[in-house]
Every structure is written in C-alpha cells, then in structure tokens.
Design a protein around this motif. Structure first.
Motif, PDB file in Angstrom:
ATOM      1  N   GLU A 106       0.831  -1.203   0.000  1.00 12.97           N
ATOM      2  CA  GLU A 106       0.000   0.000   0.000  1.00 12.97           C
ATOM      3  C   GLU A 106       0.869   1.258   0.000  1.00 12.97           C
ATOM      4  OE1 GLU A 106      -3.483   2.121   2.722  1.00 12.97           O
ATOM      5  OE2 GLU A 106      -2.928   0.031   3.071  1.00 12.97           O
ATOM      6  N   GLY A 107       1.914   1.227   0.788  1.00 10.18           N
ATOM      7  CA  GLY A 107       2.818   2.364   0.835  1.00 10.18           C
ATOM      8  C   GLY A 107       3.502   2.611  -0.488  1.00 10.18           C
ATOM      9  N   ARG A 108       3.837   1.545  -1.192  1.00  7.07           N
ATOM     10  CA  ARG A 108       4.486   1.689  -2.494  1.00  7.07           C
ATOM     11  C   ARG A 108       3.559   2.350  -3.512  1.00  7.07           C
ATOM     12  NH1 ARG A 108       7.641  -4.152  -3.048  1.00  7.07           N
ATOM     13  NH2 ARG A 108       9.366  -3.657  -1.601  1.00  7.07           N
ATOM     14  N   ASP A 164       7.314  -8.335  -4.105  1.00  8.44           N
ATOM     15  CA  ASP A 164       7.186  -8.436  -2.651  1.00  8.44           C
ATOM     16  C   ASP A 164       8.460  -7.985  -1.944  1.00  8.44           C
ATOM     17  OD1 ASP A 164       4.570  -9.416  -2.694  1.00  8.44           O
ATOM     18  OD2 ASP A 164       5.273 -11.466  -3.021  1.00  8.44           O
ATOM     19  N   GLU A 165       9.588  -8.443  -2.453  1.00  9.43           N
ATOM     20  CA  GLU A 165      10.860  -8.129  -1.800  1.00  9.43           C
ATOM     21  C   GLU A 165      11.923  -7.871  -2.856  1.00  9.43           C
ATOM     22  OE1 GLU A 165      13.978 -10.088   1.437  1.00  9.43           O
ATOM     23  OE2 GLU A 165      12.010 -10.991   1.082  1.00  9.43           O
ATOM     24  N   LEU A 166      12.561  -6.729  -2.759  1.00  3.23           N
ATOM     25  CA  LEU A 166      13.633  -6.403  -3.688  1.00  3.23           C
ATOM     26  C   LEU A 166      14.891  -7.150  -3.280  1.00  3.23           C
ATOM     27  CD1 LEU A 166      12.936  -2.583  -3.906  1.00  3.23           C
ATOM     28  CD2 LEU A 166      12.728  -4.215  -5.794  1.00  3.23           C
ATOM     29  N   GLU A 181       2.562   7.304  -6.652  1.00  2.00           N
ATOM     30  CA  GLU A 181       1.763   8.487  -6.990  1.00  2.00           C
ATOM     31  C   GLU A 181       2.580   9.755  -6.816  1.00  2.00           C
ATOM     32  OE1 GLU A 181      -1.209   9.014  -8.218  1.00  2.00           O
ATOM     33  OE2 GLU A 181      -1.744   6.898  -8.431  1.00  2.00           O
ATOM     34  N   ARG A 182       3.312   9.843  -5.704  1.00  2.00           N
ATOM     35  CA  ARG A 182       4.144  11.036  -5.469  1.00  2.00           C
ATOM     36  C   ARG A 182       5.293  11.113  -6.468  1.00  2.00           C
ATOM     37  NH1 ARG A 182       6.391  11.218   0.164  1.00  2.00           N
ATOM     38  NH2 ARG A 182       5.813   9.034   0.450  1.00  2.00           N
ATOM     39  N   MET A 183       5.829   9.954  -6.843  1.00  5.90           N
ATOM     40  CA  MET A 183       6.907   9.955  -7.832  1.00  5.90           C
ATOM     41  C   MET A 183       6.386  10.411  -9.192  1.00  5.90           C
ATOM     42  SD  MET A 183      10.150   9.448  -8.313  1.00  5.90           S
ATOM     43  CE  MET A 183      11.061   8.164  -7.451  1.00  5.90           C
ATOM     44  N   LEU A 243       7.627   0.178 -12.001  1.00 12.18           N
ATOM     45  CA  LEU A 243       7.794  -1.248 -12.275  1.00 12.18           C
ATOM     46  C   LEU A 243       7.654  -2.073 -11.001  1.00 12.18           C
ATOM     47  CD1 LEU A 243      10.775  -1.209 -14.806  1.00 12.18           C
ATOM     48  CD2 LEU A 243       8.392  -1.814 -15.294  1.00 12.18           C
ATOM     49  N   VAL A 244       8.189  -1.587  -9.885  1.00 13.85           N
ATOM     50  CA  VAL A 244       8.054  -2.308  -8.616  1.00 13.85           C
ATOM     51  C   VAL A 244       6.580  -2.499  -8.266  1.00 13.85           C
ATOM     52  CG1 VAL A 244       8.437  -2.163  -6.124  1.00 13.85           C
ATOM     53  CG2 VAL A 244      10.294  -1.592  -7.702  1.00 13.85           C
ATOM     54  N   VAL A 245       5.781  -1.451  -8.504  1.00 12.35           N
ATOM     55  CA  VAL A 245       4.345  -1.530  -8.196  1.00 12.35           C
ATOM     56  C   VAL A 245       3.618  -2.404  -9.207  1.00 12.35           C
ATOM     57  CG1 VAL A 245       2.206  -0.191  -8.031  1.00 12.35           C
ATOM     58  CG2 VAL A 245       4.320   0.676  -6.991  1.00 12.35           C
ATOM     59  N   LEU A 246       3.879  -2.190 -10.487  1.00 15.05           N
ATOM     60  CA  LEU A 246       3.176  -2.942 -11.530  1.00 15.05           C
ATOM     61  C   LEU A 246       3.480  -4.434 -11.466  1.00 15.05           C
ATOM     62  CD1 LEU A 246       3.644  -0.537 -14.583  1.00 15.05           C
ATOM     63  CD2 LEU A 246       1.524  -0.982 -13.337  1.00 15.05           C
ATOM     64  N   TYR A 247       4.722  -4.781 -11.156  1.00 11.01           N
ATOM     65  CA  TYR A 247       5.116  -6.185 -11.089  1.00 11.01           C
ATOM     66  C   TYR A 247       4.795  -6.823  -9.740  1.00 11.01           C
ATOM     67  CZ  TYR A 247       7.813  -5.635 -15.443  1.00 11.01           C
ATOM     68  OH  TYR A 247       8.201  -5.415 -16.736  1.00 11.01           O
TER      69      TYR A 247
END
Length: 207
Positions: A39-41, A106-108, A46-48, A99-103
């Motif tokens: 949720e935070g991502r 879970d863990e980078l 959005e801010r990015m 990409l982190v959000v779209l994909y």
C-alpha cells in the motif's frame, strides 16, 4: 572567462536548480520505497509520478525560454543537453518505482538498497552543484565524485545480476522482472554521470 558585450539571461540557472531539487525529491522517494509495504508503495508511486510531471514542466520551461531568448548564459546546445539529461534521471527513477508496483514485487533483492543509496548521493551532489553554474566555480569535485559514484553503481549492478542468475532463489519470470528494475536503476546512475559530464564540458568551454 570569455568577455561578453551583452547581458546574459540568468533564468536558466533557477530552472536547472529546480530540476535538480526535484530529482533529489525523487531519490528520497526511492529510499522510502525500500521500507514500504504494498500500500505504501502505491502512494510513493503516486508522489513519484507527480515529481516526474513537475520535472517535465521544468524541462519544457527551459525549452520555452531557450526558444524565446536571444542571449543565453552558455551555449544553446549545452542548455538543451543539460535539461534533457536532468529529465532523463527523473524518468528512470519514476520508471523503477512504477515497475516495482506494476510487477507487485514483494521483496527487492539485496543490493538494490545500495543502488538507491548511490542514486541519492548523486542527487544530493547534483542539487548542490546546479547553483554553481552561475559562476562556473567549485564544480570540479562534483563531476569527479559523480563519476566515482557511477563506477560504484556499475559494480553494484554487476553483483546484482550475478545474484539474480546464480542464486537459484528466483524463477525465470521473477528474474526478468527484477532484472528490468535493476537495469533501470543503473540507467539512472548513468544519467547522473551524463549530467556531470555535460557540466564539465560547459565549464571547460566557458573557462
């Protein structure tokens, strides 16, 4: 310095400083991303996006002023190049977060935090450097350090790729997703170096 018979337009300096400050904002959002949940991502993304749009607005303002100014503080081509390369940095950072959000990552993988820390330091240096374009002074350490950071980013990137392909913890699809993210972050590091190289070229021409 070369002698000029006419005054130079100084509004470009403020625009370059604003672009660099916005990039610093973007790099801080990347840092936030490291510790955020799903949720935070979404909220960070959005801010990015808002920061990326602000960067686009600044870039367009530079182009508009360039097209309407007869006298410029340094070569027109260099102004265009510097604006475009600053914009590239913001684009790459926004793409990585998206990409982190779209994909739905879970863990980078370990090492991405180092990539982002390098980008944040490069952003700090760039934000500190842009106001010095007014005088063309105290910039040498800036481009030397950004080039050093880019070399560090290259090493981190290579280690990350080795981890992805040899660790055995990821399936083929995950590897493709994560590789795209770490590659975009590496492109951001390259873009910081290109900005620094452009600044060095400007200073050399003007000295």
């Amino acid at each position: 310095m070369r002698f000029r018979m006419t005054p130079r337009e100084t509004g470009f300096h403020d625009l370059f400083a604003a672009a660099a400050d916005n990039i610093l904002t973007g790099s801080k959002l990347l840092l936030e991303l490291l510790g955020a949940d799903a949720e935070g991502r979404e909220e960070i993304a959005e801010r990015m996006r808002a920061a990326e749009h602000a960067g686009d607005d600044t870039t367009h303002a530079v182009y508009h002023q360039l097209n309407s100014s007869f006298i410029t503080p340094f070569d027109r081509e260099d102004i265009y190049r510097l604006a475009a390369r600053l914009d590239d940095i913001m684009d790459f950072m926004e793409e990585a977060v998206d990409l982190v959000v779209l994909y739905r990552i879970d863990e980078l993988p370990p090492g991405v935090d180092q990539q982002i820390q390098v980008l944040n330091r490069a952003a700090e240096l760039t934000a500190e450097a842009m106001p010095h374009l007014r005088t063309m002074e105290n910039l040498t350490e800036y481009w030397i350090e950004v080039n050093r950071l880019e070399n560090q980013a290259d090493r981190v990137h290579r280690r990350l790729l080795a981890h992805l392909f040899t660790n055995g913890a990821y399936d083929a699809v995950e590897i493709m997703k994560l590789k795209q993210i770490v590659d975009v972050l590496e492109e951001a590091a390259d873009a910081f170096e290109q900005v620094a190289n452009t600044v060095e070229s400007i200073v050399v021409k003007e000295s």
